[in-house]
Design an enzyme around this catalytic site. Structure first.
Site: not given
Ligand code: NAD
Ligand code: DAU
Length: 369
Positions: A138-140, A164, A168
Site C-alpha cells: 500500500t501507499d500508506e 495497519y 504492511k
Molecule cells: P480485503 O480485506 O478485502 O481482503 C483480504 C483477504 O485476505 C480476505 O479474503 C481475507 O479472508 C484474507 N485473509 C486475511 N487474513 C488471512 C490469513 N491469515 N490467511 C489467509 N487469508 C487471509 O483486502 P483488500 O482491500 O482486497 O486488499 C488486498 C491487499 O491489497 C492487502 O494486502 C492490502 O494491504 C493491499 N492494498 C489494498 C488497497 C485498498 O484500497 N483496498 C490499496 C493498496 C493495497
Molecule cells: O491507501 C491505500 C489504503 O486505502 C489501503 O492500504 C487500505 O487497505 C484501504 O483500507 C484504504 O485505507 P483508507 O484508510 O484510506 O480507507 P478507508 O476507506 O477506511 O477511508 C478512506 C478515507 O475516508 C480515510 O481518510 C478515512 C475516511 N473515512 C472512512 C470511513 C470508513 C471517513 O471519513 N468516514 C468513514 O466512515
C-alpha cells in the site's frame, strides 16, 4: 505455456478482482489460498465455481506446514500475495491480527516460497528461473503528504502512521530482505485507495452508498479535507498482473489513479450519483447530502496520499482506464444492482463491528471513536 498463479487473499476485494481477471487468460490456472476472515467472501468468486482452472484452498497463511503443502501440491509459477488485514480503523481498535497476518503471515509465506524455490532450482531450473513472488502493498507505508504538490515515489522513505500501515511496511521490509539475502525473485507494488464492486462495506465508498440508501448518517471523519488518490479496482488488478508477469525482479512499482479527491468530495459525489441513479429516497430524506455528519477524527489520520505512477506507466505500459467519475458511476450502480451480495456479506460479525465503531446506530451511526 500453462502457468499456475497462487493468489493469497483471493476472496477479498482486490484478490477477487485479480482472479476474475486472471481466469480470462487462457494460459493461467489459479490457486486461491484464503482463510475467509470477515473480509473474505467466496460470493465474490461465484462465477469461478465451475471453472476447472480454479482451485480454492481454505487456509491461514500463518500456518507454515499447510503453506509448505500448498507449494508442494500446486507447484506455482507465480505467487501474488494479497492476504492481509486491510482496514485502518480495525487496526487501531485491535492491532494483534494485523501483526499476525500481515507480518508473521508474510514471513511464513516467504519461507514456504523460499524452500519451494530452492528445491525447484535442482528439480526444474527453468521453472525456478521463471518463479516470481509478488507482494501487494500500500501507499500508506510512506506516511502522509502535507504539501499540495508532492507525490509518493518508489524511493520515498517509509514513515507509516497506523498499526495497519506499520504492519504492511514491516512486510515490505521482509520481502526485500528475502530478495537480497536469499535471492528470492520478489517484486513489490504500493498502491493507492481502491474502490469498485465487491468492496466490503466498512470502507468509505461502499459504506456511504449503503448508508445513504438506508437513510442513515454519512460519517465524515474530522473536517473531511483528507485527500486520497482513488483507483478503480479493475485497473489495479490489471496493473498487478502486469507486474507479476512482466515486472523486473527486485523492483518496486507504485500504482495510482491520478484521482486526488478530498473525503468530503467523495461523499458528495456519491450523493449526487445517488440523486440521479436512485431518486426514490428513504422516508424522511429530502437530499442524500443532508445525511452527511461530521464525526470525531480517526486517531493519527493521514492527511494526503498521492502516487507518482510514472514508473509503471513508462516501464510496463500500464495506464488506468477509468477516471474517478466513470469508475464511481459504475460502482454506485453495482451496489444498487447487487443488494443480494451486500446482504450475504454483512454477517453478524460485520454488524457487531459497525455497532462498536460507530456506536449503536446500525450501519454507520453518527459517533466515531
Ligand atoms: P480485503 O480485506 O478485502 O481482503 C483480504 C483477504 O485476505 C480476505 O479474503 C481475507 O479472508 C484474507 N485473509 C486475511 N487474513 C488471512 C490469513 N491469515 N490467511 C489467509 N487469508 C487471509 O483486502 P483488500 O482491500 O482486497 O486488499 C488486498 C491487499 O491489497 C492487502 O494486502 C492490502 O494491504 C493491499 N492494498 C489494498 C488497497 C485498498 O484500497 N483496498 C490499496 C493498496 C493495497
Ligand atoms: O491507501 C491505500 C489504503 O486505502 C489501503 O492500504 C487500505 O487497505 C484501504 O483500507 C484504504 O485505507 P483508507 O484508510 O484510506 O480507507 P478507508 O476507506 O477506511 O477511508 C478512506 C478515507 O475516508 C480515510 O481518510 C478515512 C475516511 N473515512 C472512512 C470511513 C470508513 C471517513 O471519513 N468516514 C468513514 O466512515
Amino acid at each position: 505455456m500453462h502457468r499456475t498463479v497462487l493468489v493469497s487473499g483471493g476472496a477479498g476485494f482486490i484478490g477477487s478482482a485479480v482472479i476474475r481477471e486472471l481466469v480470462d487468460l487462457s494460459w493461467v490456472g489459479v490457486v486461491n489460498v484464503d482463510k475467509l476472515t470477515y473480509a473474505g467472501n467466496l460470493e465474490s468468486l461465484s462465477s469461478m465455481a465451475s471453472d476447472s482452472r480454479y482451485t480454492f484452498v481454505h487456509a491461514d497463511i500463518c500456518d507454515a506446514a499447510t503453506m509448505r503443502d500448498v507449494f508442494q501440491t500446486y507447484h506455482p509459477d507465480v505467487v501474488m500475495h494479497l492476504a492481509a488485514e486491510s482496514h485502518v480503523d480495525r487496526s487501531i481498535d485491535g492491532p494483534a491480527a494485523f501483526i499476525e497476518t500481515n507480518i508473521v503471515g508474510t514471513y511464513t509465506l516467504l519461507e514456504a516460497a523460499r524452500v519451494y524455490w530452492q528445491n525447484l532450482k535442482e528439480s526444474d531450473p527453468e521453472k525456478a528461473k521463471r518463479f516470481r513472488f509478488h507482494h501487494v502493498s500500500t501507499d500508506e507505508v510512506y506516511g502522509d503528504l502535507h504539501g499540495g504538490e508532492d507525490l509518493f515515489t518508489e524511493t520515498t522513505p517509509y514513515a507509516p502512521s497506523s498499526p495497519y500501515s506499520a504492519s504492511k511496511a514491516s512486510s515490505d521490509h521482509l520481502v526485500r530482505a528475502w530478495q537480497r539475502t536469499y535471492g528470492l525473485p520478489t517484486l513489490i507494488t504500493n498502491c493507492s485507495n481502491n474502490y469498485g464492486p465487491y468492496h466490503f462495506p466498512e470502507k468509505l465508498v461502499p459504506l456511504m452508498i449503503l448508508n445513504a440508501r438506508a437513510g442513515k448518517s454519512l460519517p465524515v471523519y474530522g473536517n473531511g479535507q483528507q485527500v486520497r488518490d482513488w483507483l478503480y479496482v479493475e485497473d489495479h488488478a490489471r496493473a498487478l498482473i502486469k507486474v507479476a508477469t512482466e515486472g523486473e525482479v527486485g523492483e518496486t512499482y507504485n500504482i495510482g489513479g491520478h484521482n486526488e479527491v478530498t473525503n468530503l468530495e467523495v461523499v458528495e459525489r456519491v450523493c449526487e450519483l445517488l440523486e440521479e441513479l436512485a431518486p426514490d429516497k428513504p422516508d424522511g430524506v429530502k437530499h442524500y447530502r443532508d445525511l452527511i455528519t461530521f464525526v470525531a477524527d480517526r486517531p493519527g489520520h493521514d492527511l494526503r496520499y498521492a502516487i507518482d505512477a510514472s514508473k509503471i506507466e513508462r516501464e510496463l505500459g500500464w495506464v488506468p482506464r477509468e477516471t474517478f467519475d466513470t469508475g464511481l458511476r459504475k460502482t454506485v450502480q453495482w451496489y444498487l444492482d447487487n443488494g443480494d451480495w451486500v446482504e450475504r456479506v454483512t454477517s453478524g460479525a460485520y454488524r457487531d463491528w459497525v455497532e462498536k465503531h460507530y456506536g449503536g446506530q446500525g450501519v454507520g451511526g453518527a459517533n466515531h471513536g
